[in-house]
Design a protein around this motif. Structure first.
Motif, PDB file in Angstrom:
ATOM      1  N   ALA A 119       0.845  -1.196   0.000  1.00  0.00           N
ATOM      2  CA  ALA A 119       0.000   0.000   0.000  1.00  0.00           C
ATOM      3  C   ALA A 119       0.881   1.247   0.000  1.00  0.00           C
ATOM      4  O   ALA A 119       1.767   1.378   0.847  1.00  0.00           O
ATOM      5  N   PRO A 120       0.661   2.153  -0.939  1.00  0.00           N
ATOM      6  CA  PRO A 120       1.513   3.339  -1.028  1.00  0.00           C
ATOM      7  C   PRO A 120       1.431   4.243   0.206  1.00  0.00           C
ATOM      8  O   PRO A 120       2.359   4.974   0.501  1.00  0.00           O
ATOM      9  N   ASP A 121       0.321   4.153   0.955  1.00  0.00           N
ATOM     10  CA  ASP A 121       0.151   5.010   2.126  1.00  0.00           C
ATOM     11  C   ASP A 121       0.649   4.377   3.424  1.00  0.00           C
ATOM     12  O   ASP A 121       0.548   4.979   4.485  1.00  0.00           O
ATOM     13  N   THR A 122       1.185   3.169   3.360  1.00  0.00           N
ATOM     14  CA  THR A 122       1.601   2.454   4.571  1.00  0.00           C
ATOM     15  C   THR A 122       2.976   1.822   4.381  1.00  0.00           C
ATOM     16  O   THR A 122       3.184   1.052   3.439  1.00  0.00           O
ATOM     17  N   GLU A 123       3.896   2.148   5.277  1.00  0.00           N
ATOM     18  CA  GLU A 123       5.245   1.584   5.211  1.00  0.00           C
ATOM     19  C   GLU A 123       5.299   0.285   6.014  1.00  0.00           C
ATOM     20  O   GLU A 123       4.814   0.239   7.144  1.00  0.00           O
ATOM     21  N   VAL A 124       5.858  -0.753   5.427  1.00  0.00           N
ATOM     22  CA  VAL A 124       6.028  -2.013   6.144  1.00  0.00           C
ATOM     23  C   VAL A 124       7.319  -1.959   6.951  1.00  0.00           C
ATOM     24  O   VAL A 124       8.196  -1.127   6.689  1.00  0.00           O
ATOM     25  N   SER A 125       7.428  -2.863   7.929  1.00  0.00           N
ATOM     26  CA  SER A 125       8.653  -2.947   8.731  1.00  0.00           C
ATOM     27  C   SER A 125       8.929  -4.392   9.091  1.00  0.00           C
ATOM     28  O   SER A 125       8.031  -5.234   9.097  1.00  0.00           O
ATOM     29  N   CYS A 126      10.193  -4.652   9.400  1.00  0.00           N
ATOM     30  CA  CYS A 126      10.607  -6.016   9.729  1.00  0.00           C
ATOM     31  C   CYS A 126      11.816  -5.964  10.654  1.00  0.00           C
ATOM     32  O   CYS A 126      12.738  -5.169  10.440  1.00  0.00           O
TER      33      CYS A 126
END
Length: 162
Positions: A36-43
């Protein structure tokens, strides 16, 4: 035929994440992560710093897959919670992986590791997608029940004596 509940769909998406890793299927892994362009993923992989952004996260999985001859996950203590369009999965990853081989073409010795993980999912039009993954190693208990012993801190913040 009964339809699946959200909890069952999330559980399946969570299982698919680990199966993609086991099979070294980077394309399947890409499809499972939120785009989603409006949400940054993290790991956060055990021992790694926080990785932010889809490109950085997917690159990390490509590196792990390229440098791991064999990996298998046995998930235990799996708990799934769903609230509206967000889901949380906690589990213990019982990992069996192949260490580097001494000779070319052979599988190295198998190494076991325990990791506790939290996987956060978001509902999309294409199903539940991984928004964040955090894995922390489980430290082995020491024989002397020292600072990492099973007692944990006492009420006053000190570790309980043996």
């Amino acid at each position: 035929m009964t339809s699946l509940t959200d909890r069952e769909r999330v559980a399946r998406a969570n299982t698919a994440l680990y199966e993609a890793m086991e099979q070294g299927d980077h394309e399947a892994l890409e499809r499972l992560w939120l785009a989603a362009p409006d949400t940054e993923v993290s790991c956060v992989h055990p021992g790694w710093p926080v990785l932010r952004g889809r490109g950085e996260v997917l690159r990390s999985y490509a590196l792990i897959m390229a440098n791991t001859d064999y990996i298998q996950f046995f998930l235990t203590d799996v708990e799934v919670s769903v609230l509206a369009d967000t889901a949380l999965v906690t589990c213990t990853e019982n990992i069996l992986s192949g260490a580097p081989a001494e000779e070319e073409g052979e599988l190295g010795p198998l190494v076991g590791q325990l990791v506790v993980a939290t996987n956060v999912f978001r509902r999309t039009d294409d199903g539940w997608k991984v928004w964040s993954h955090h894995g922390s190693p489980v430290l082995a208990e020491s024989d002397d029940n020292g600072p990492e012993g099973p007692e944990g801190p006492d009420d006053d913040g000190r570790l309980m004596p043996d």
